[in-house]
Design an enzyme around this catalytic site. Structure first.
Site, PDB file in Angstrom:
ATOM      1  N   GLY A  65       0.573  -1.321   0.273  1.00  0.00           N
ATOM      2  CA  GLY A  65      -0.272  -0.277   0.136  1.00  0.00           C
ATOM      3  C   GLY A  65       0.946   1.258   0.147  1.00  0.00           C
ATOM      4  N   GLY A 100       5.517   4.246  -9.211  1.00  0.00           N
ATOM      5  CA  GLY A 100       5.970   2.900  -9.260  1.00  0.00           C
ATOM      6  C   GLY A 100       5.097   1.342  -8.992  1.00  0.00           C
ATOM      7  N   HIS A 101       4.290   1.760  -8.236  1.00  0.00           N
ATOM      8  CA  HIS A 101       3.381   0.291  -8.058  1.00  0.00           C
ATOM      9  C   HIS A 101       2.052   0.760  -9.242  1.00  0.00           C
ATOM     10  CE1 HIS A 101       4.055   1.330  -3.167  1.00  0.00           C
ATOM     11  NE2 HIS A 101       4.683  -0.667  -4.268  1.00  0.00           N
ATOM     12  N   ASP A 142      13.286  -3.403  -5.603  1.00  0.00           N
ATOM     13  CA  ASP A 142      13.246  -4.544  -4.510  1.00  0.00           C
ATOM     14  C   ASP A 142      14.257  -5.779  -5.916  1.00  0.00           C
ATOM     15  OD1 ASP A 142      12.429  -3.306  -2.305  1.00  0.00           O
ATOM     16  OD2 ASP A 142      10.445  -3.267  -3.406  1.00  0.00           O
ATOM     17  N   SER A 174       9.811   5.737  -3.423  1.00  0.00           N
ATOM     18  CA  SER A 174       9.241   4.473  -2.244  1.00  0.00           C
ATOM     19  C   SER A 174       8.455   5.364  -1.072  1.00  0.00           C
ATOM     20  CB  SER A 174      10.775   4.541  -1.766  1.00  0.00           C
ATOM     21  OG  SER A 174      10.535   3.514  -0.691  1.00  0.00           O
TER      22      SER A 174
END
Ligand code: PAF
Length: 289
Positions: free
Chosen positions: A31, A36-37, A157, A192
């Site tokens: 969440g 980026g997500h 990541d 991030s």
């Protein structure tokens, strides 16, 4: 967009999709979504097409946080995440509670974990020894609940993505793992959720991760032959710690497929680093071209 909170309901839905031959793209997240997500959501959509479904999960997974880490203060904003997912064309948002994911009936506590035993030892695994066990366990559980054909992870990541890919292969999860490129701010800082913790001054200094990557790239570009990793690590530590709030946790050079440390750094070597900027620990990585 449908919001699912129960594990049983998610699994039932997924089994129905599978029976109907609907392709499922999956983006697991914790969440506090950012661009980026959303780029991972787009990658999932591209893979499954308009006839497929895209599922995003939001679950701040307690088993991947050590007791001293930031579980309680990990940023959360579900209403905003819900809106962003709807706007991004997500079909199902899966938001289980910790009690749903890790039920604790008396006498039958959660006690089964998935552990990848090779790729998780170095880098993040040194500073966060129980972290990847939590990641692989929750990702395996989520795969069993969502039954995706494709799952998309972010390249930021990098070690996590390599470990998940290995786990999926070793345990025969019938899905494809896609790793989508890191999205950066215009000044190079990798997006991030943890960037939110940075003060204005720390935010300025946080670009040192990206600058360190570029510094390593410049050294490799100008060196007539491969550079000794130990020497370059020492130079990058000095470079990073010139910023008063920055402390290098690690910088590592390695092979992108095996994550085996490289003693000599050259074109094609991968670099990853973790830096505390104030109290916030940031990571980044890149292939040196
Ligand atoms: O990268 C993350 O946000 C998490 O580690 C993940 C993959 C969602 C597992 O909790």
């Amino acid at each position: 967009m449908r919001v699912v909170t129960s594990v049983v309901a998610m699994q039932r839905l997924a089994r129905r999709w599978r029976a109907a031959g609907v392709r499922v793209g999956f983006v697991p997240t914790m969440g506090y979504l950012h661009a980026g997500h959303l780029s991972l959501v787009q990658a999932a959509r591209r893979r499954v097409g308009r006839d497929g479904v895209v599922v995003v999960s939001i679950f701040v997974n307690p088993t991947q946080f050590a007791p001293h880490e930031d579980l309680a203060k990990y940023p959360r904003d579900l209403p905003r995440d819900r809106r962003l997912c709807r706007e991004a064309g997500v079909d199902v948002l899966f938001v289980p509670t910790a009690e749903e994911m890790y039920p604790r009936p008396v006498g039958a506590e959660f006690s089964s974990y998935v552990v990848e035993e090779a790729l998780g030892r170095g880098m993040e695994g040194v500073t966060r020894p129980t972290h990847f066990r939590g990641v692989t366990t929750v990702v395996a559980k989520l795969f069993n609940l969502v039954l995706p054909d494709v799952a998309v992870f972010g390249a930021k990541d990098f070690q996590q993505a390599a470990i998940v890919r290995r786990m999926a292969r070793d345990l025969n999860f019938p899905l494809e793992i896609v790793v989508a490129p890191t999205v950066r701010e215009p000044d190079g800082l990798a997006l991030s959720s943890r960037n939110k913790y940075l003060s204005a001054d720390e935010r300025r200094q946080a670009t040192v991760l990206w600058r360190a990557i570029q510094e390593a790239q410049a050294v490799v570009n100008h060196a007539p032959k491969p550079v000794t990793a130990a020497r370059l690590k020492a130079a990058l530590k000095t470079f990073v710690e010139r910023e008063p709030a920055a402390r290098l946790d690690y910088v590592e050079f390695f092979d992108a497929d095996t994550l085996a440390p490289a003693e000599r750094v050259t074109h094609g070597t991968h670099l990853a680093l973790a830096v505390f900027v104030g109290k916030t620990r940031l990571i980044d990585n890149a292939r040196l071209n």
